[in-house]
Enzyme design. Structure first.
Site, PDB file in Angstrom:
ATOM      1  N   CYS A   1     -63.036 -93.532  46.613  1.00 38.39           N
ATOM      2  CA  CYS A   1     -63.160 -95.050  47.055  1.00 38.39           C
ATOM      3  C   CYS A   1     -63.193 -96.053  45.839  1.00 38.39           C
ATOM      4  CB  CYS A   1     -64.591 -95.186  47.749  1.00 38.39           C
ATOM      5  SG  CYS A   1     -64.641 -96.528  49.019  1.00 38.39           S
TER       6      CYS A   1
ATOM      7  N   CYS B   1     -60.290 -96.232  51.096  1.00 41.35           N
ATOM      8  CA  CYS B   1     -59.782 -97.803  51.063  1.00 41.35           C
ATOM      9  C   CYS B   1     -58.727 -97.775  50.403  1.00 41.35           C
ATOM     10  CB  CYS B   1     -61.119 -98.280  50.373  1.00 41.35           C
ATOM     11  SG  CYS B   1     -61.192 -98.011  48.782  1.00 41.35           S
TER      12      CYS B   1
ATOM     13  N   CYS C   1     -55.181 -94.580  43.089  1.00 33.83           N
ATOM     14  CA  CYS C   1     -55.556 -93.235  42.996  1.00 33.83           C
ATOM     15  C   CYS C   1     -54.579 -92.510  41.884  1.00 33.83           C
ATOM     16  CB  CYS C   1     -55.734 -92.503  44.074  1.00 33.83           C
ATOM     17  SG  CYS C   1     -56.055 -90.686  43.830  1.00 33.83           S
TER      18      CYS C   1
END
Length: 137
Positions: free
Chosen positions: A10, A82, A89
């Site tokens: 997240c 999210c 990422c």
């Protein structure tokens, strides 16, 4: 032999991913090693702790952490919670399965304390349903 890893990611590793880690450990801990992290580490949100207490899961011992590339590369499944985490990422290797659960950020909920609590509960319960579905696969 070590258990396969599920890694919940997240933005700040304070609410959604912390609740997912707690639920994941509780529901999948016999089969998987469950971790969470964020693009940044904002500390564990006290409201997330409170809402997890309601379902009998104590996440006080969990720590807010930034994404560990080694853990990411060893994971069996990486789940972003999210859009920010999905977009930012680090790239996962081809052998790592990924999924995206776009969940609202309960930390941004506004209103009365009860209204804010309800947003946290809704996100927690949504995560629980998704983990149940994951377990059923």
């Amino acid at each position: 032999m070590s258990k396969p890893i599920i890694y919940f990611l997240c933005t700040g590793n304070s609410c959604r991913s912390q609740m997912a880690e707690g639920l994941g450990r509780h529901m999948l801990g016999d089969e998987y090693e469950v971790h969470s992290a964020g693009i940044e580490a904002h500390g564990v949100n006290p409201k997330a702790v409170e809402m997890m207490d309601e379902v009998g899961i104590d996440i006080r011992g969990q720590e807010s952490a930034v994404i560990d590339r080694d853990l990411l590369n060893r994971a069996r499944l990486v789940i972003t919670l999210c859009g920010d985490a999905k977009e930012n990422c680090p790239v996962t290797p081809p052998n790592v399965d990924t999924d995206h659960w776009g969940l609202v950020d309960p930390a941004k909920a506004e209103g009365t304390e009860e209204e804010v609590n309800q947003v946290f509960r809704d996100v927690r319960d949504d995560i629980k349903r998704r983990i149940e579905a994951l377990k059923a696969q």
